[in-house]
Design a protein around this motif. Structure first.
Motif, mmCIF file in Angstrom:
data_model
loop_
_atom_site.group_PDB
_atom_site.id
_atom_site.type_symbol
_atom_site.label_atom_id
_atom_site.label_comp_id
_atom_site.label_asym_id
_atom_site.label_seq_id
_atom_site.Cartn_x
_atom_site.Cartn_y
_atom_site.Cartn_z
ATOM 1 N N VAL A 155 -17.150 -7.893 -27.899
ATOM 2 C CA VAL A 155 -18.440 -7.719 -27.220
ATOM 3 C C VAL A 155 -19.496 -7.619 -28.281
ATOM 4 O O VAL A 155 -20.562 -8.248 -28.044
ATOM 5 C CB VAL A 155 -18.399 -6.324 -26.558
ATOM 6 C CG1 VAL A 155 -19.817 -5.589 -26.225
ATOM 7 C CG2 VAL A 155 -17.458 -6.303 -25.423
ATOM 8 N N ILE A 156 -19.396 -7.195 -29.559
ATOM 9 C CA ILE A 156 -20.626 -7.011 -30.348
ATOM 10 C C ILE A 156 -20.854 -8.485 -31.106
ATOM 11 O O ILE A 156 -21.784 -8.878 -31.251
ATOM 12 C CB ILE A 156 -20.379 -5.974 -31.486
ATOM 13 C CG1 ILE A 156 -20.192 -4.309 -30.969
ATOM 14 C CG2 ILE A 156 -21.472 -6.270 -32.822
ATOM 15 C CD1 ILE A 156 -19.645 -3.473 -31.766
ATOM 16 N N SER A 157 -19.568 -9.085 -31.146
ATOM 17 C CA SER A 157 -19.758 -10.550 -31.832
ATOM 18 C C SER A 157 -20.610 -11.411 -31.030
ATOM 19 O O SER A 157 -21.217 -12.382 -31.491
ATOM 20 C CB SER A 157 -18.470 -11.293 -32.274
ATOM 21 O OG SER A 157 -17.825 -10.373 -33.126
ATOM 22 N N ALA A 158 -20.290 -11.309 -29.726
ATOM 23 C CA ALA A 158 -20.766 -12.173 -28.699
ATOM 24 C C ALA A 158 -22.272 -11.882 -28.232
ATOM 25 O O ALA A 158 -22.899 -12.737 -27.653
ATOM 26 C CB ALA A 158 -19.812 -12.348 -27.452
ATOM 27 N N ALA A 198 -15.344 0.486 -37.941
ATOM 28 C CA ALA A 198 -14.390 -0.153 -37.603
ATOM 29 C C ALA A 198 -14.738 -1.815 -37.219
ATOM 30 O O ALA A 198 -14.113 -2.638 -37.784
ATOM 31 C CB ALA A 198 -13.791 0.512 -36.047
ATOM 32 N N THR A 199 -15.597 -2.030 -36.559
ATOM 33 C CA THR A 199 -16.255 -3.337 -36.052
ATOM 34 C C THR A 199 -17.066 -3.751 -37.270
ATOM 35 O O THR A 199 -17.344 -5.351 -37.086
ATOM 36 C CB THR A 199 -17.055 -3.270 -34.713
ATOM 37 O OG1 THR A 199 -17.931 -2.314 -35.012
ATOM 38 C CG2 THR A 199 -16.005 -3.045 -33.634
ATOM 39 N N ASP A 241 -18.677 2.144 -22.354
ATOM 40 C CA ASP A 241 -18.841 3.663 -22.688
ATOM 41 C C ASP A 241 -17.500 4.087 -23.536
ATOM 42 O O ASP A 241 -16.324 3.828 -23.283
ATOM 43 C CB ASP A 241 -18.685 4.264 -21.391
ATOM 44 C CG ASP A 241 -18.894 5.848 -21.356
ATOM 45 O OD1 ASP A 241 -18.786 6.309 -22.464
ATOM 46 O OD2 ASP A 241 -19.186 6.474 -20.606
ATOM 47 N N LEU A 242 -17.955 4.502 -24.865
ATOM 48 C CA LEU A 242 -16.796 4.856 -25.838
ATOM 49 C C LEU A 242 -16.041 6.054 -25.262
ATOM 50 O O LEU A 242 -14.864 6.087 -25.601
ATOM 51 C CB LEU A 242 -17.368 5.200 -27.026
ATOM 52 C CG LEU A 242 -18.114 4.072 -28.019
ATOM 53 C CD1 LEU A 242 -18.532 4.494 -29.296
ATOM 54 C CD2 LEU A 242 -17.197 2.922 -27.973
ATOM 55 N N ALA A 243 -16.515 6.773 -24.045
ATOM 56 C CA ALA A 243 -15.784 8.131 -23.869
ATOM 57 C C ALA A 243 -14.685 7.538 -22.955
ATOM 58 O O ALA A 243 -13.622 8.147 -22.566
ATOM 59 C CB ALA A 243 -16.667 8.961 -23.159
ATOM 60 N N GLU A 244 -14.729 6.208 -22.339
ATOM 61 C CA GLU A 244 -13.731 5.564 -21.464
ATOM 62 C C GLU A 244 -12.615 4.942 -22.357
ATOM 63 O O GLU A 244 -11.784 4.773 -21.929
ATOM 64 C CB GLU A 244 -14.369 4.755 -20.441
ATOM 65 C CG GLU A 244 -15.266 5.446 -19.344
ATOM 66 C CD GLU A 244 -16.016 4.609 -18.525
ATOM 67 O OE1 GLU A 244 -15.862 3.316 -18.481
ATOM 68 O OE2 GLU A 244 -16.542 5.375 -17.552
ATOM 69 N N LEU A 245 -13.007 4.474 -23.517
ATOM 70 C CA LEU A 245 -12.358 3.518 -24.232
ATOM 71 C C LEU A 245 -11.352 4.314 -25.156
ATOM 72 O O LEU A 245 -10.432 3.283 -25.514
ATOM 73 C CB LEU A 245 -13.161 2.451 -24.937
ATOM 74 C CG LEU A 245 -13.994 1.462 -24.023
ATOM 75 C CD1 LEU A 245 -14.791 0.611 -24.753
ATOM 76 C CD2 LEU A 245 -13.130 0.960 -23.212
ATOM 77 N N GLU A 246 -11.877 5.484 -25.866
ATOM 78 C CA GLU A 246 -10.854 5.921 -26.876
ATOM 79 C C GLU A 246 -10.553 5.117 -27.877
ATOM 80 O O GLU A 246 -9.206 4.942 -28.355
ATOM 81 C CB GLU A 246 -9.389 6.510 -25.936
ATOM 82 C CG GLU A 246 -9.972 7.721 -24.993
ATOM 83 C CD GLU A 246 -8.749 7.930 -24.341
ATOM 84 O OE1 GLU A 246 -7.352 7.945 -25.031
ATOM 85 O OE2 GLU A 246 -8.601 8.727 -23.278
ATOM 86 N N LEU A 247 -11.582 4.722 -28.838
ATOM 87 C CA LEU A 247 -11.510 4.014 -29.831
ATOM 88 C C LEU A 247 -11.010 4.944 -30.894
ATOM 89 O O LEU A 247 -11.358 6.136 -31.087
ATOM 90 C CB LEU A 247 -12.850 3.514 -30.414
ATOM 91 C CG LEU A 247 -12.816 2.783 -31.604
ATOM 92 C CD1 LEU A 247 -12.168 1.422 -31.550
ATOM 93 C CD2 LEU A 247 -14.410 2.653 -32.269
ATOM 94 N N PRO A 266 -6.318 -2.354 -29.027
ATOM 95 C CA PRO A 266 -7.007 -3.529 -28.238
ATOM 96 C C PRO A 266 -8.357 -2.941 -27.792
ATOM 97 O O PRO A 266 -9.084 -4.015 -27.787
ATOM 98 C CB PRO A 266 -6.136 -3.208 -26.995
ATOM 99 C CG PRO A 266 -5.270 -2.075 -26.994
ATOM 100 C CD PRO A 266 -5.186 -1.738 -28.479
ATOM 101 N N VAL A 267 -8.765 -1.744 -28.001
ATOM 102 C CA VAL A 267 -10.040 -0.951 -27.887
ATOM 103 C C VAL A 267 -10.953 -1.541 -29.078
ATOM 104 O O VAL A 267 -11.924 -2.096 -28.781
ATOM 105 C CB VAL A 267 -9.949 0.321 -27.833
ATOM 106 C CG1 VAL A 267 -11.586 0.733 -27.716
ATOM 107 C CG2 VAL A 267 -9.455 0.731 -26.736
#
Length: 194
Positions: A67-70, A95-96, A41-47, A59-60
């Protein structure tokens, strides 16, 4: 089919987000099929907003990139606003998806990507076209042709979809898992190329 790693990324910052509810539903459907699926949840991670600089020190950023790479495939759940996917989705991909200095390589190459959208009205169901085209051309992603696009009219009550729309969401996740499984054995790996 072997169990796959199929994360769902919730890209809404709205505390009462319907796309977050859809993200949870999608993850549950994938787990019901025997796959590993969690909601990020991006709302919890604050990218941090994409600035092509300090975001890479976050670190986010590293967690999301990993996560995406794997992943064997990624579900992106997001709201449609002003006839387009929410800006948080684009910032996440920028970003990713960045490749450049310090050995950064985009996380998105060759991923199966599925869109799950929450919208106010049914009229902007083609709003994901540009996002899909970008992922295909930049990262050689395979975009699931079954998009789950749910408007306000598609809910019986909070957290309960109309039967036909729940069936569409289930089919969308089945196709996502099947495409991801079929493409897991691909013999090629993509890089930045035109």
């Amino acid at each position: 089919m072997a169990a796959l790693n199929l994360p769902v990324i919730s890209c809404s910052l709205d505390p009462a987000s319907r796309s977050r509810t859809l993200a949870s539903m999608s993850s549950g459907l994938l787990r019901d099929q025997g796959h590993e699926s969690s909601v990020i949840d991006l709302a919890e991670l604050e990218l941090p907003a994409f600035d092509n600089d300090q975001v890479f020190d976050s670190p986010v950023f590293r967690r999301l990139h990993d996560v995406i790479s794997a992943a064997d495939g990624v579900v992106l759940a997001f709201p449609i606003s002003n006839w387009a996917p929410a800006a948080t989705v684009k910032s996440l991909i920028e970003a990713t998806g960045a490749t450049g200095e310090d050995g950064r390589v985009a996380a998105w190459f060759d991923k199966v990507v599925t869109f799950v959208c929450a919208a106010g009205l049914p009229h902007s169901f083609m709003a994901t076209g540009t996002l899909g085209q970008s992922l295909m051309l930049d990262f050689k992603c395979v975009i699931n042709p079954y998009t789950a696009y749910l408007s306000e009219r598609d809910w019986e009550r909070p957290e309960v979809l109309r039967v036909d729309r729940a069936e569409r969401l289930a089919k969308t996740m089945t196709v996502h898992a099947e495409l991801s499984g079929l493409l897991a054995a691909r013999t090629y790996r993509s890089v930045w190329e035109v």
